[in-house]
Design an enzyme around this catalytic site. Structure first.
Site, mmCIF file in Angstrom:
data_model
loop_
_atom_site.group_PDB
_atom_site.id
_atom_site.type_symbol
_atom_site.label_atom_id
_atom_site.label_comp_id
_atom_site.label_asym_id
_atom_site.label_seq_id
_atom_site.Cartn_x
_atom_site.Cartn_y
_atom_site.Cartn_z
ATOM 1 N N GLU A 114 34.998 26.700 84.785
ATOM 2 C CA GLU A 114 33.538 26.762 84.734
ATOM 3 C C GLU A 114 32.896 25.381 84.776
ATOM 4 O OE1 GLU A 114 32.152 29.319 85.285
ATOM 5 O OE2 GLU A 114 32.982 31.059 84.254
ATOM 6 N N HIS A 137 29.811 27.513 76.288
ATOM 7 C CA HIS A 137 29.850 28.771 77.048
ATOM 8 C C HIS A 137 30.788 29.734 76.343
ATOM 9 C CE1 HIS A 137 30.550 31.788 80.032
ATOM 10 N NE2 HIS A 137 31.744 31.330 80.363
ATOM 11 N N HIS A 185 31.956 34.189 75.657
ATOM 12 C CA HIS A 185 31.956 35.577 76.112
ATOM 13 C C HIS A 185 31.615 36.493 74.939
ATOM 14 C CE1 HIS A 185 34.908 34.646 79.679
ATOM 15 N NE2 HIS A 185 33.753 34.011 79.776
ATOM 16 N N TYR A 223 11.793 35.595 65.651
ATOM 17 C CA TYR A 223 11.151 34.307 65.937
ATOM 18 C C TYR A 223 12.128 33.231 66.392
ATOM 19 C CZ TYR A 223 12.691 32.693 61.284
ATOM 20 O OH TYR A 223 13.426 32.333 60.191
ATOM 21 N N HIS A 257 28.960 38.726 81.874
ATOM 22 C CA HIS A 257 29.829 37.560 81.713
ATOM 23 C C HIS A 257 29.764 36.962 80.311
ATOM 24 C CE1 HIS A 257 31.356 33.592 83.749
ATOM 25 N NE2 HIS A 257 31.744 33.662 82.490
ATOM 26 N N TYR A 275 14.850 21.514 65.256
ATOM 27 C CA TYR A 275 15.830 22.230 64.424
ATOM 28 C C TYR A 275 17.245 22.028 64.997
ATOM 29 C CZ TYR A 275 18.228 26.169 62.154
ATOM 30 O OH TYR A 275 19.102 26.952 61.436
#
Length: 218
Positions: free
Chosen positions: A78, A96, A98, A117, A158, A213
């Site tokens: 990826e 990334h 799954h 929120y 994905h 944050y």
């Protein structure tokens, strides 16, 4: 010498974050991948190797063109997604996964309904990138469109992609995205009831309060 120490330290953080995705159930086996940027280099987890088998000597680094400059192991398949994020944003790290609930939501809607929120943490309602074969430039392009104005998105059938100033922030955004997907699936599954959603003004107000944050650590 200082650059070597930066790489050593960043690689340790990449491995720790990758192991965390497994421990927290966001990935199974060798799925998912993590990267961090150090100057003009991107440190990224390698392809097809369990994280618990990786150590300090297994560092994998590529330049922004994708050329491997450190390490012997092949970078994640990826890599095009990770590089696309770094070229298009000021990201310092990309995660990334799954994750189960997020992936489930990616098969149901084109955008995660704003049920909480914390949607503001990712810049607004989270879009679902069109499906494309993993590891392709097409998937990377679809992802960038979904990320426009956002720091996270879902990938159709994905998983998830989030980025941040550092690994802590990128990981937190991943975890919060998975939690929001679980929340929406839970609420929308109650027979005869429809979840209430937040409006644009409410999300904008939350986004402003959430600004910064997760930046307390790198």
């Amino acid at each position: 010498m200082a650059e070597r120490e930066d790489i050593r330290s960043a690689w340790a953080e990449v491995l720790a974050t990758a192991s965390r995705t497994t421990a927290d159930g966001l990935v199974v086996g060798t799925s998912g991948n993590v990267s961090a940027r150090v100057g003009d280099l991107v440190l990224v987890t390698p392809s097809g190797i369990p994280y618990d088998r990786l150590g300090p000597g297994d560092v994998v680094a590529v330049d922004l063109a994708g050329r491997r400059v450190l390490g012997e192991l092949p970078p994640t398949s990826e890599l095009p997604m990770h590089l696309a994020v770094y070229r298009a944003t000021d990201a310092g790290a990309v995660v990334h996964t799954h994750a189960v609930h997020a992936t489930a939501v990616s098969t149901l809607v084109d955008e995660l309904p704003p049920v909480h929120y914390l949607t503001g943490l990712l810049g607004g309602p989270v879009r679902v990138a069109d499906y494309a074969l993993y590891g392709t430039d097409e998937l990377a392009a679809n992802m960038l469109r979904a990320l426009d104005g956002r720091s996270g998105c879902l990938l159709r059938n994905h998983g998830t992609v989030t980025y941040g100033a550092g690994l802590d922030q990128a990981y937190d955004r991943t975890a919060q995205l998975e939690w929001m997907c679980r929340l929406w699936l839970t609420a929308s599954g109650v027979p005869g009831r429809v979840p209430s959603l937040l409006g644009p003004e409410q999300l904008a107000e939350a986004a402003e309060k959430l600004r910064g944050y997760g930046r307390s650590r790198g």
